[in-house]
Motif scaffolding. Structure first.
Motif, PDB file in Angstrom:
ATOM      1  N   ALA A   1       0.823  -1.207   0.000  1.00  0.00           N
ATOM      2  CA  ALA A   1       0.000   0.000   0.000  1.00  0.00           C
ATOM      3  C   ALA A   1       0.860   1.262   0.000  1.00  0.00           C
ATOM      4  O   ALA A   1       0.554   2.243  -0.697  1.00  0.00           O
ATOM      5  N   THR A   2       1.943   1.247   0.751  1.00  0.00           N
ATOM      6  CA  THR A   2       2.829   2.408   0.824  1.00  0.00           C
ATOM      7  C   THR A   2       3.542   2.649  -0.504  1.00  0.00           C
ATOM      8  O   THR A   2       3.651   3.791  -0.974  1.00  0.00           O
ATOM      9  N   ALA A   3       4.026   1.573  -1.117  1.00  0.00           N
ATOM     10  CA  ALA A   3       4.727   1.705  -2.398  1.00  0.00           C
ATOM     11  C   ALA A   3       3.811   2.259  -3.481  1.00  0.00           C
ATOM     12  O   ALA A   3       4.193   3.170  -4.242  1.00  0.00           O
ATOM     13  N   LEU A   4       2.579   1.750  -3.550  1.00  0.00           N
ATOM     14  CA  LEU A   4       1.644   2.225  -4.575  1.00  0.00           C
ATOM     15  C   LEU A   4       1.224   3.669  -4.312  1.00  0.00           C
ATOM     16  O   LEU A   4       1.087   4.466  -5.245  1.00  0.00           O
ATOM     17  N   TRP A   5       1.060   4.028  -3.045  1.00  0.00           N
ATOM     18  CA  TRP A   5       0.715   5.408  -2.682  1.00  0.00           C
ATOM     19  C   TRP A   5       1.786   6.386  -3.182  1.00  0.00           C
ATOM     20  O   TRP A   5       1.453   7.438  -3.737  1.00  0.00           O
ATOM     21  N   LEU A   6       3.047   6.027  -3.018  1.00  0.00           N
ATOM     22  CA  LEU A   6       4.134   6.895  -3.476  1.00  0.00           C
ATOM     23  C   LEU A   6       4.091   7.091  -4.994  1.00  0.00           C
ATOM     24  O   LEU A   6       4.278   8.205  -5.491  1.00  0.00           O
ATOM     25  N   ILE A   7       3.832   6.017  -5.723  1.00  0.00           N
ATOM     26  CA  ILE A   7       3.772   6.113  -7.181  1.00  0.00           C
ATOM     27  C   ILE A   7       2.620   7.014  -7.613  1.00  0.00           C
ATOM     28  O   ILE A   7       2.772   7.875  -8.491  1.00  0.00           O
TER      29      ILE A   7
ATOM     30  N   MET B   1      -4.049   6.446   1.281  1.00  0.00           N
ATOM     31  CA  MET B   1      -4.149   5.055   0.845  1.00  0.00           C
ATOM     32  C   MET B   1      -3.096   4.157   1.489  1.00  0.00           C
ATOM     33  O   MET B   1      -3.301   2.951   1.656  1.00  0.00           O
ATOM     34  N   LEU B   2      -1.953   4.708   1.874  1.00  0.00           N
ATOM     35  CA  LEU B   2      -0.896   3.903   2.485  1.00  0.00           C
ATOM     36  C   LEU B   2      -1.347   3.218   3.768  1.00  0.00           C
ATOM     37  O   LEU B   2      -0.779   2.197   4.177  1.00  0.00           O
ATOM     38  N   MET B   3      -2.383   3.759   4.430  1.00  0.00           N
ATOM     39  CA  MET B   3      -2.897   3.156   5.663  1.00  0.00           C
ATOM     40  C   MET B   3      -3.806   1.962   5.410  1.00  0.00           C
ATOM     41  O   MET B   3      -4.098   1.191   6.326  1.00  0.00           O
ATOM     42  N   PHE B   4      -4.256   1.811   4.172  1.00  0.00           N
ATOM     43  CA  PHE B   4      -5.338   0.857   3.938  1.00  0.00           C
ATOM     44  C   PHE B   4      -4.894  -0.598   4.027  1.00  0.00           C
ATOM     45  O   PHE B   4      -5.723  -1.497   4.118  1.00  0.00           O
ATOM     46  N   GLY B   5      -3.572  -0.834   4.013  1.00  0.00           N
ATOM     47  CA  GLY B   5      -3.096  -2.186   4.238  1.00  0.00           C
ATOM     48  C   GLY B   5      -3.547  -2.728   5.585  1.00  0.00           C
ATOM     49  O   GLY B   5      -3.805  -3.929   5.739  1.00  0.00           O
TER      50      GLY B   5
ATOM     51  N   ALA C   1     -12.688   9.562   5.381  1.00  0.00           N
ATOM     52  CA  ALA C   1     -13.339   8.361   5.901  1.00  0.00           C
ATOM     53  C   ALA C   1     -12.318   7.264   6.195  1.00  0.00           C
ATOM     54  O   ALA C   1     -12.400   6.575   7.217  1.00  0.00           O
ATOM     55  N   ASP C   2     -11.354   7.101   5.304  1.00  0.00           N
ATOM     56  CA  ASP C   2     -10.359   6.035   5.472  1.00  0.00           C
ATOM     57  C   ASP C   2      -9.517   6.225   6.732  1.00  0.00           C
ATOM     58  O   ASP C   2      -9.228   5.260   7.445  1.00  0.00           O
ATOM     59  N   PHE C   3      -9.118   7.459   7.007  1.00  0.00           N
ATOM     60  CA  PHE C   3      -8.282   7.721   8.180  1.00  0.00           C
ATOM     61  C   PHE C   3      -9.001   7.308   9.468  1.00  0.00           C
ATOM     62  O   PHE C   3      -8.432   6.626  10.331  1.00  0.00           O
ATOM     63  N   ILE C   4     -10.256   7.704   9.582  1.00  0.00           N
ATOM     64  CA  ILE C   4     -11.025   7.372  10.791  1.00  0.00           C
ATOM     65  C   ILE C   4     -11.316   5.876  10.850  1.00  0.00           C
ATOM     66  O   ILE C   4     -11.211   5.236  11.900  1.00  0.00           O
ATOM     67  N   ALA C   5     -11.676   5.290   9.695  1.00  0.00           N
ATOM     68  CA  ALA C   5     -12.053   3.873   9.647  1.00  0.00           C
ATOM     69  C   ALA C   5     -10.889   2.965  10.012  1.00  0.00           C
ATOM     70  O   ALA C   5     -11.055   1.987  10.751  1.00  0.00           O
ATOM     71  N   VAL C   6      -9.706   3.263   9.498  1.00  0.00           N
ATOM     72  CA  VAL C   6      -8.542   2.426   9.797  1.00  0.00           C
ATOM     73  C   VAL C   6      -8.213   2.479  11.295  1.00  0.00           C
ATOM     74  O   VAL C   6      -7.874   1.459  11.904  1.00  0.00           O
ATOM     75  N   THR C   7      -8.342   3.647  11.882  1.00  0.00           N
ATOM     76  CA  THR C   7      -8.094   3.788  13.317  1.00  0.00           C
ATOM     77  C   THR C   7      -9.073   2.928  14.114  1.00  0.00           C
ATOM     78  O   THR C   7      -8.689   2.191  15.032  1.00  0.00           O
ATOM     79  N   PHE C   8     -10.344   3.002  13.755  1.00  0.00           N
ATOM     80  CA  PHE C   8     -11.383   2.201  14.428  1.00  0.00           C
ATOM     81  C   PHE C   8     -11.123   0.708  14.259  1.00  0.00           C
ATOM     82  O   PHE C   8     -11.197  -0.077  15.221  1.00  0.00           O
ATOM     83  N   THR C   9     -10.790   0.296  13.040  1.00  0.00           N
ATOM     84  CA  THR C   9     -10.554  -1.122  12.749  1.00  0.00           C
ATOM     85  C   THR C   9      -9.382  -1.668  13.557  1.00  0.00           C
ATOM     86  O   THR C   9      -9.447  -2.774  14.104  1.00  0.00           O
TER      87      THR C   9
END
Length: 455
Positions: free
Chosen positions: A330-336, A369-373, A429-437
């Motif tokens: 996820a981090t590698a793809l985010w950078l690209i 997106m890097l957090m979504f992993g 939404a992703d930032f909050i959701a990943v924290t909750f998960t």
């Protein structure tokens, strides 16, 4: 690969995850190409390419719903079959397979009828404009007739992966993808069928994949075999599968609702160009998510089998490997994406205005997106250990509690550029959701492991 899958409980985890995950990731990347190739060809049509691409984008929410129903059955049934095999009960696993097969045929018949009767009404409700509706209807009318092939290919292939035959499941996707890539230009350009040709190429390709899957599951090579005596639906078999698969269904079907919300809001604030950009972004998002799901699918048989075998140490180890791998990808793809957005837009359009708009939106849409992993690794592990409630909870929170309201709130919070504000709903939404998960997983996973005897 040997027919006996006890190696899931004995081989070194790193080697095992590599063996199972690599074919699954390759399969998901191929599947991504499978789904993207229509848009690439259509976007480069000499006349009306950008409008046709937008019309196809409006079809995507409906296509997501079709895939979601396949996931409802398979993503609940396949892990439960793996858990049963981990307990040494292959007969129960085969009954799950047979019941899921029958249920998917029933669902396919219902979906096909609905799509053929109400296609135009659905597409208009999902964001089609007067300029794009005919393109959308042209694609959907043909796609709907192949629903059964889509359902059985996606649904039954999960049971091949669940047994540890990840290379075979990869071939399922490869066969369909290669067929689609070959047939697309033939029908779109050779027979001058445009979007209708793209739809026809897709369902023919899915039909070929479907034949391959059913042949394998009826052969002597499989551990779990499709048998007539296992095709009598029983509530005690199918309902637990549906309960576990509900999280995957919510994740995928909610993508449809989210897509509609994005399309209608973007059409209001930015017109067809904003909806066209969203079509491209959703394609890139698919590129991002499918390999992550491939990693999860590769880890699922390992986690489920060892959870069924009550080996907490191997379950924990498999999760840690899955989490690390997912974060690195996820981090590698985010950078690209952040550094080279033009690489992605050039695949889909030659329209300079659409490309420039999309590149600007892309950096906003994929900001975290890097957090979504973390999200995918935790959710896939919830499913693999049969934790239906937790898996459903993280899916509902991200999509319905957070993202859906934010699509409508962000333009009010950032009124200077309302169209671009809509795209910001995704990272918020992703930032909050990943924290909750992450918090929920740390609690629930520990509880699940504490119940195992050698925890």
């Amino acid at each position: 690969m040997e027919k006996n899958n006890q190696y899931l409980g004995t081989e070194p985890l790193g080697k095992l995850l590599f063996k199972l995950a690599v074919p699954s990731v390759v399969a998901q990347i191929i599947n991504m190409l499978y789904n993207m190739v229509d848009r690439i060809y259509i976007g480069h049509m000499p006349e009306g390419g950008s409008l046709a691409l937008t019309g196809l984008g409006v079809c995507m929410p409906i296509i997501m719903v079709v895939s979601a129903f396949a996931a409802l059955v398979s993503m609940g049934g396949a892990p439960r079959a793996s858990i049963a095999m981990g307990r040494g009960d292959n007969s129960a696993a085969e009954y799950i397979l047979g019941n899921c097969f029958v249920l998917q045929i029933i669902i396919s018949a219902i979906l096909t009828s609905v799509l053929l009767i109400w296609d135009r009404d659905l597409l208009l409700a999902f964001g089609a404009s007067p300029d794009t509706i005919e393109f959308a209807v042209g694609y959907m009318d043909i796609y709907a007739t192949g629903t059964i092939f889509v359902q059985l290919t996606l649904g039954m292939n999960a049971f091949i992966t669940a047994q540890g035959f990840s290379k075979t499941s990869m071939y399922t996707v490869l066969i369909g993808a290669v067929s689609n890539i070959i047939l697309d230009p033939v029908f779109i350009f050779g027979f001058d069928m445009g979007v209708r040709g793209a739809a026809l190429a897709t369902i023919i390709s899915q039909c070929i994949s479907c034949v391959w899957v059913l042949f394998f599951l009826s052969s002597e090579k499989t551990i779990l075999k499709l048998k007539k005596e296992n095709m009598h639906l029983k509530a005690k078999v199918i309902l637990p599968c549906l309960a576990l698969g509900l999280a995957a269904f919510i994740m995928q079907s909610s993508e449809s609702i989210i897509s509609v919300s994005f399309n209608t809001s973007l059409l209001k604030y930015g017109g067809d160009i904003a909806v066209g950009a969203m079509t491209i972004l959703s394609s890139i998002n698919m590129f991002a998510m499918l390999p992550l799901q491939g990693l999860g699918q590769g880890a699922q048989p390992i986690v489920s089998y060892n959870y069924g075998a009550k080996d907490a140490k191997r379950v924990r180890g498999a999760f840690r490997l899955l989490l690390k791998s997912s974060l690195i990808y996820a981090t590698a793809l985010w950078l690209i994406i952040m550094l080279l957005p033009q690489v992605f837009t050039s695949l889909f359009t030659t329209n300079a205005e659409l490309a420039a708009f999309t590149q600007s939106a892309m950096r906003r849409y994929f900001a975290v997106m890097l957090m979504f992993g973390i999200q995918i690794a935790c959710q896939m592990t919830f499913t693999a250990i049969g934790s239906a409630k937790s898996s459903i909870a993280v899916a509902v929170v991200r999509k319905f509690v957070l993202l859906l309201p934010l699509i409508y709130l962000m333009p009010a919070l950032f009124p200077a550029d309302k169209a671009m504000a809509v795209y910001l709903a995704e990272p918020a939404a992703d930032f909050i959701a990943v924290t909750f998960t992450a918090i929920l997983f740390s609690i629930q996973f520990k509880r699940a492991m504490d119940k195992l005897p050698n925890s």
